[in-house]
Design a protein around this motif. Structure first.
Motif, PDB file in Angstrom:
ATOM      1  N   ALA A   1      35.488  34.504  44.953  1.00 28.72           N
ATOM      2  CA  ALA A   1      35.891  33.836  43.711  1.00 28.72           C
ATOM      3  C   ALA A   1      37.340  34.156  43.316  1.00 28.72           C
ATOM      4  CB  ALA A   1      34.955  34.227  42.571  1.00 28.72           C
ATOM      5  N   PHE A   2      37.892  35.230  43.876  1.00 33.30           N
ATOM      6  CA  PHE A   2      39.247  35.661  43.527  1.00 33.30           C
ATOM      7  C   PHE A   2      40.225  35.526  44.694  1.00 33.30           C
ATOM      8  CE2 PHE A   2      36.299  37.913  40.778  1.00 33.30           C
ATOM      9  CZ  PHE A   2      36.851  37.697  39.523  1.00 33.30           C
ATOM     10  N   SER A   3      39.799  34.920  45.780  1.00 31.22           N
ATOM     11  CA  SER A   3      40.662  34.830  46.958  1.00 31.22           C
ATOM     12  C   SER A   3      41.854  33.906  46.712  1.00 31.22           C
ATOM     13  CB  SER A   3      39.863  34.368  48.176  1.00 31.22           C
ATOM     14  OG  SER A   3      39.394  33.060  47.988  1.00 31.22           O
ATOM     15  N   GLY A   4      42.900  34.129  47.499  1.00 28.94           N
ATOM     16  CA  GLY A   4      44.099  33.303  47.408  1.00 28.94           C
ATOM     17  C   GLY A   4      45.055  33.689  46.303  1.00 28.94           C
ATOM     18  N   LYS A   5      44.832  34.810  45.658  1.00 32.04           N
ATOM     19  CA  LYS A   5      45.672  35.238  44.537  1.00 32.04           C
ATOM     20  C   LYS A   5      46.551  36.435  44.884  1.00 32.04           C
ATOM     21  CE  LYS A   5      42.426  33.614  41.066  1.00 32.04           C
ATOM     22  NZ  LYS A   5      41.750  33.934  39.805  1.00 32.04           N
ATOM     23  N   GLY A   6      46.490  36.897  46.129  1.00 31.84           N
ATOM     24  CA  GLY A   6      47.302  38.033  46.538  1.00 31.84           C
ATOM     25  C   GLY A   6      46.753  39.380  46.086  1.00 31.84           C
ATOM     26  N   LEU A   7      45.486  39.422  45.719  1.00 32.30           N
ATOM     27  CA  LEU A   7      44.915  40.665  45.206  1.00 32.30           C
ATOM     28  C   LEU A   7      44.740  41.716  46.301  1.00 32.30           C
ATOM     29  CD1 LEU A   7      42.262  39.288  42.683  1.00 32.30           C
ATOM     30  CD2 LEU A   7      44.665  39.883  42.285  1.00 32.30           C
ATOM     31  N   ALA A   8      44.404  41.289  47.504  1.00 27.50           N
ATOM     32  CA  ALA A   8      44.255  42.246  48.611  1.00 27.50           C
ATOM     33  C   ALA A   8      45.578  42.960  48.874  1.00 27.50           C
ATOM     34  CB  ALA A   8      43.754  41.537  49.870  1.00 27.50           C
ATOM     35  N   LYS A   9      46.663  42.215  48.845  1.00 29.02           N
ATOM     36  CA  LYS A   9      47.975  42.837  49.065  1.00 29.02           C
ATOM     37  C   LYS A   9      48.301  43.807  47.935  1.00 29.02           C
ATOM     38  CE  LYS A   9      52.733  41.954  50.317  1.00 29.02           C
ATOM     39  NZ  LYS A   9      53.745  40.947  50.627  1.00 29.02           N
ATOM     40  N   LYS A  10      47.938  43.451  46.704  1.00 29.69           N
ATOM     41  CA  LYS A  10      48.167  44.367  45.582  1.00 29.69           C
ATOM     42  C   LYS A  10      47.411  45.686  45.786  1.00 29.69           C
ATOM     43  CE  LYS A  10      48.966  40.854  41.997  1.00 29.69           C
ATOM     44  NZ  LYS A  10      50.365  41.063  41.784  1.00 29.69           N
ATOM     45  N   LEU A  11      46.224  45.604  46.366  1.00 33.03           N
ATOM     46  CA  LEU A  11      45.454  46.811  46.646  1.00 33.03           C
ATOM     47  C   LEU A  11      46.158  47.681  47.689  1.00 33.03           C
ATOM     48  CD1 LEU A  11      41.875  45.288  46.682  1.00 33.03           C
ATOM     49  CD2 LEU A  11      42.692  47.063  45.117  1.00 33.03           C
ATOM     50  N   VAL A  12      46.633  47.057  48.753  1.00 30.19           N
ATOM     51  CA  VAL A  12      47.347  47.804  49.795  1.00 30.19           C
ATOM     52  C   VAL A  12      48.604  48.440  49.210  1.00 30.19           C
ATOM     53  CG1 VAL A  12      48.578  47.639  51.994  1.00 30.19           C
ATOM     54  CG2 VAL A  12      46.435  46.405  51.686  1.00 30.19           C
ATOM     55  N   LEU A  13      49.326  47.697  48.395  1.00 26.52           N
ATOM     56  CA  LEU A  13      50.547  48.235  47.796  1.00 26.52           C
ATOM     57  C   LEU A  13      50.244  49.371  46.823  1.00 26.52           C
ATOM     58  CD1 LEU A  13      52.595  44.950  47.267  1.00 26.52           C
ATOM     59  CD2 LEU A  13      52.817  46.648  49.103  1.00 26.52           C
ATOM     60  N   SER A  14      49.105  49.314  46.142  1.00 25.19           N
ATOM     61  CA  SER A  14      48.707  50.422  45.258  1.00 25.19           C
ATOM     62  C   SER A  14      48.424  51.676  46.064  1.00 25.19           C
ATOM     63  CB  SER A  14      47.463  50.037  44.445  1.00 25.19           C
ATOM     64  OG  SER A  14      47.781  49.057  43.499  1.00 25.19           O
ATOM     65  N   ALA A  15      47.744  51.525  47.191  1.00 25.43           N
ATOM     66  CA  ALA A  15      47.493  52.670  48.069  1.00 25.43           C
ATOM     67  C   ALA A  15      48.816  53.238  48.580  1.00 25.43           C
ATOM     68  CB  ALA A  15      46.595  52.260  49.228  1.00 25.43           C
ATOM     69  N   ALA A  16      49.746  52.358  48.937  1.00 27.18           N
ATOM     70  CA  ALA A  16      51.058  52.794  49.421  1.00 27.18           C
ATOM     71  C   ALA A  16      51.833  53.525  48.323  1.00 27.18           C
ATOM     72  CB  ALA A  16      51.854  51.600  49.936  1.00 27.18           C
ATOM     73  N   ASP A  17      51.788  53.020  47.107  1.00 29.84           N
ATOM     74  CA  ASP A  17      52.463  53.690  45.989  1.00 29.84           C
ATOM     75  C   ASP A  17      51.891  55.091  45.762  1.00 29.84           C
ATOM     76  OD1 ASP A  17      54.140  51.531  45.502  1.00 29.84           O
ATOM     77  OD2 ASP A  17      52.929  50.753  43.839  1.00 29.84           O
ATOM     78  N   PHE A  18      50.573  55.191  45.805  1.00 30.17           N
ATOM     79  CA  PHE A  18      49.918  56.481  45.646  1.00 30.17           C
ATOM     80  C   PHE A  18      50.378  57.447  46.744  1.00 30.17           C
ATOM     81  CE2 PHE A  18      46.339  59.205  46.958  1.00 30.17           C
ATOM     82  CZ  PHE A  18      46.223  59.992  45.827  1.00 30.17           C
ATOM     83  N   ALA A  19      50.388  56.968  47.986  1.00 32.35           N
ATOM     84  CA  ALA A  19      50.804  57.795  49.118  1.00 32.35           C
ATOM     85  C   ALA A  19      52.250  58.255  48.968  1.00 32.35           C
ATOM     86  CB  ALA A  19      50.621  57.036  50.428  1.00 32.35           C
ATOM     87  N   ARG A  20      53.117  57.348  48.593  1.00 32.16           N
ATOM     88  CA  ARG A  20      54.534  57.689  48.457  1.00 32.16           C
ATOM     89  C   ARG A  20      54.736  58.730  47.355  1.00 32.16           C
ATOM     90  NH1 ARG A  20      58.167  55.303  51.074  1.00 32.16           N
ATOM     91  NH2 ARG A  20      57.199  53.258  51.219  1.00 32.16           N
TER      92      ARG A  20
END
Length: 94
Positions: free
Chosen positions: A47-66
């Motif tokens: 229901a939420f696909s196509g909104k770039g949410l998966a990429k936002k999740l990956v970027l959140s993990a990357a921010d946490f790691a950094r």
């Protein structure tokens, strides 16, 4: 409104993304040591696909790691694709 929360029990963790207070998806990880975690799954509800949410999740993990000087092993195919595509994230990959 988009909101991302992190849950972590020192062995496993996840970032959960919400859109208008509805859970839209999550990315899960497992700690490999104190300085490294493995992203093992990324999922966004249809229901939420196509909104770039998966990429936002990956970027959140990357921010946490950094911020925490942690490295990432992206075993999840989607996360691996994002890390390969985004040059500024490649320094985080083990």
């Amino acid at each position: 409104m988009i909101r991302i929360e992190q849950q972590d029990d020192a062995k496993k963790g996840r970032f959960i993304i919400y859109e208008d207070d509805q859970k839209a998806g999550e990315i899960t990880y497992t700690w490999a040591r104190d300085t490294k975690f493995i992203i093992d799954h990324t999922e966004v509800n249809k229901a939420f696909s196509g909104k770039g949410l998966a990429k936002k999740l990956v970027l959140s993990a990357a921010d946490f790691a950094r911020k925490n000087e942690i490295k990432i092993v992206p075993l999840c195919p989607y996360a691996k694709h994002v890390f390969e595509k985004e040059k500024e994230l490649q320094d985080l990959v083990v």
